[in-house]
Design a protein around this motif. Structure first.
Motif, mmCIF file in Angstrom:
data_model
loop_
_atom_site.group_PDB
_atom_site.id
_atom_site.type_symbol
_atom_site.label_atom_id
_atom_site.label_comp_id
_atom_site.label_asym_id
_atom_site.label_seq_id
_atom_site.Cartn_x
_atom_site.Cartn_y
_atom_site.Cartn_z
ATOM 1 N N UNK A 203 0.854 -1.186 0.000
ATOM 2 C CA UNK A 203 0.000 0.000 0.000
ATOM 3 C C UNK A 203 0.889 1.235 0.000
ATOM 4 N N UNK A 204 0.592 2.200 -0.864
ATOM 5 C CA UNK A 204 1.402 3.409 -0.968
ATOM 6 C C UNK A 204 0.578 4.613 -0.519
ATOM 7 N N UNK A 205 1.108 5.357 0.446
ATOM 8 C CA UNK A 205 0.424 6.551 0.925
ATOM 9 C C UNK A 205 0.686 7.726 -0.004
ATOM 10 N N UNK A 206 -0.295 8.593 -0.130
ATOM 11 C CA UNK A 206 -0.069 9.857 -0.810
ATOM 12 C C UNK A 206 0.711 10.796 0.094
ATOM 13 N N UNK A 207 1.204 11.881 -0.463
ATOM 14 C CA UNK A 207 1.938 12.855 0.334
ATOM 15 C C UNK A 207 1.003 13.842 1.013
ATOM 16 N N UNK A 208 -0.003 14.302 0.291
ATOM 17 C CA UNK A 208 -0.868 15.378 0.761
ATOM 18 C C UNK A 208 -2.127 14.844 1.452
ATOM 19 N N UNK A 209 -2.822 15.698 2.209
ATOM 20 C CA UNK A 209 -4.118 15.285 2.748
ATOM 21 C C UNK A 209 -5.040 14.805 1.628
ATOM 22 N N UNK A 210 -5.757 13.725 1.896
ATOM 23 C CA UNK A 210 -6.680 13.134 0.914
ATOM 24 C C UNK A 210 -5.966 12.757 -0.380
ATOM 25 N N UNK A 211 -4.645 12.446 -0.264
ATOM 26 C CA UNK A 211 -3.824 12.100 -1.429
ATOM 27 C C UNK A 211 -3.935 13.158 -2.526
ATOM 28 N N UNK A 212 -3.994 14.424 -2.088
ATOM 29 C CA UNK A 212 -4.020 15.536 -3.024
ATOM 30 C C UNK A 212 -5.385 15.957 -3.495
ATOM 31 N N UNK A 213 -6.390 15.149 -3.275
ATOM 32 C CA UNK A 213 -7.765 15.426 -3.678
ATOM 33 C C UNK A 213 -7.849 15.954 -5.116
ATOM 34 N N UNK A 214 -7.302 15.129 -6.013
ATOM 35 C CA UNK A 214 -7.383 15.462 -7.431
ATOM 36 C C UNK A 214 -6.619 16.707 -7.823
ATOM 37 N N UNK A 241 -2.497 2.449 -4.571
ATOM 38 C CA UNK A 241 -2.328 3.819 -4.141
ATOM 39 C C UNK A 241 -1.983 4.733 -5.303
ATOM 40 N N UNK A 242 -1.702 6.003 -4.978
ATOM 41 C CA UNK A 242 -1.562 6.560 -3.635
ATOM 42 C C UNK A 242 -2.895 6.704 -2.907
#
Length: 336
Positions: A203-214, A241-242
């Motif tokens: 599983x890969x996490x995004x960097x930003x909240x909500x994985x950048x939210x688009x 992911x992310x």
């Protein structure tokens, strides 16, 4: 997988709890063959101070380590100037690094199947005029590898990091396609080699909240992370992911995963340490050797009291032994 395993165990900072944790291990019988890499005088002094009856045995390559309760095999290293618990002495810094060198070189030449490290004190080593940022970087240079990966693990969860000890303001720039590719490939390969997982699910996490939210909360996912993961998937790596980090660490995702790849230190490790502090293990991936460590520091305030908890060290040894056995099995399969 019953092949005998010999692990080197470095005793760490002499003023800390490392030496007494090693001695605590010796009070009970062990499965893995352990050789403590330390000053014999340091161990004797700490055993006397704590009232522990432990017989120390000098060990040389080719010897079978002691596993009996009350006995401990020791590869003596010179240079320990002070054995006082709780009192740092910069004069011991080179000795501490020498124990790491002896253990790592022993792993590289086949004397040991892996190494387990008790905590060191980075500050006092640097005060001695020796540039030292940690075990991981020291072993990376000694082993001559380009990239290593920090992974912490409990029995239930493994979390690897794309970036480690960086100020938060520098994290985004450090997450490049090259770094993300290298880290993910190392994680995938070492889960196979050292943990016996044929097709790791990561599983890969995004960097930003909500994985950048688009793209509304940051574009790193769109511009760097997603394209890199797509290329890695094309190689056959199983990546999901992310994902938003605030929901990634839930049973819905974790129940079908072998590891989590977090973008930065405090994104993944607080969750793991909350879940299993004191029984977690720090693992260095990307090395040609097995290396595990405890998940805590030198605990100078506890040194010499006999109250230090050896739970994390027990886990580090157990995981190190498992990794060494998996690698032996993988090497046997390759040669057959």
């Amino acid at each position: 997988m019953s092949t005998p395993v010999i692990l080197a165990l470095t005793a760490g900072e002499p003023a800390g709890i490392g030496p007494e944790l090693c001695l605590q291990l010796a009070t009970e019988a062990r499965d893995a063959g352990l050789v403590v890499i330390a000053s014999r005088e340091l161990l004797q002094a700490r055993a006397s101070a704590l009232g522990l009856e432990v017989q120390l045995h000098d060990w040389q390559p080719g010897m079978v380590p002691e596993i009996r309760a009350g006995h401990l095999s020791v590869r003596h290293v010179d240079g320990c100037q002070s054995t006082l618990a709780g009192q740092l002495d910069a004069a011991n810094s080179q000795y501490v690094l020498d124990t790491l060198t002896v253990a790592a070189r022993g792993c590289l030449n086949g004397d040991f199947d892996g190494m387990v490290t008790a905590p060191v004190h980075k500050g006092v080593i640097n005060e001695a005029g020796i540039v030292f940022s940690g075990h991981t970087e020291f072993l990376q240079e000694l082993c001559g590898v380009e990239r290593v990966v920090m992974m912490l693990a409990t029995e239930e969860l493994r979390v690897a990091l794309v970036t480690t000890h960086l100020p938060l303001k520098n994290v985004s720039a450090a997450i490049t396609p090259q770094r993300l590719t290298q880290v993910t490939r190392i994680l995938n390969a070492d889960l196979q080699t050292f943990f016996g997982i044929e097709q790791p699910r990561i599983l890969v996490a995004g960097l930003n909240p909500h994985a950048g939210e688009g793209g509304h909360l940051g574009r790193e996912e769109i511009e760097v992370i997603e394209p890199t993961l797509e290329q890695l998937r094309a190689e056959g790596t199983q990546l999901t992911g992310p994902l938003p980090a605030d929901t990634l660490f839930t049973p819905h995702w974790l129940d079908n995963a072998d590891a989590v790849l977090a973008m930065y230190h405090d994104q993944g490790l607080p969750v793991l340490k909350f879940q299993g502090f004191g029984r977690a293990v720090n693992i260095t991936l990307g090395l040609p050797i097995v290396r595990t460590s405890v998940d805590h520091g030198t605990a100078l305030d506890l040194a010499g009291t006999g109250k230090a908890d050896a739970g994390s060290l027990h886990t580090a040894i157990r995981v190190g032994e498992h990794m060494a056995r998996c690698r032996k099995a993988a090497q046997a399969g390759e040669s057959s």
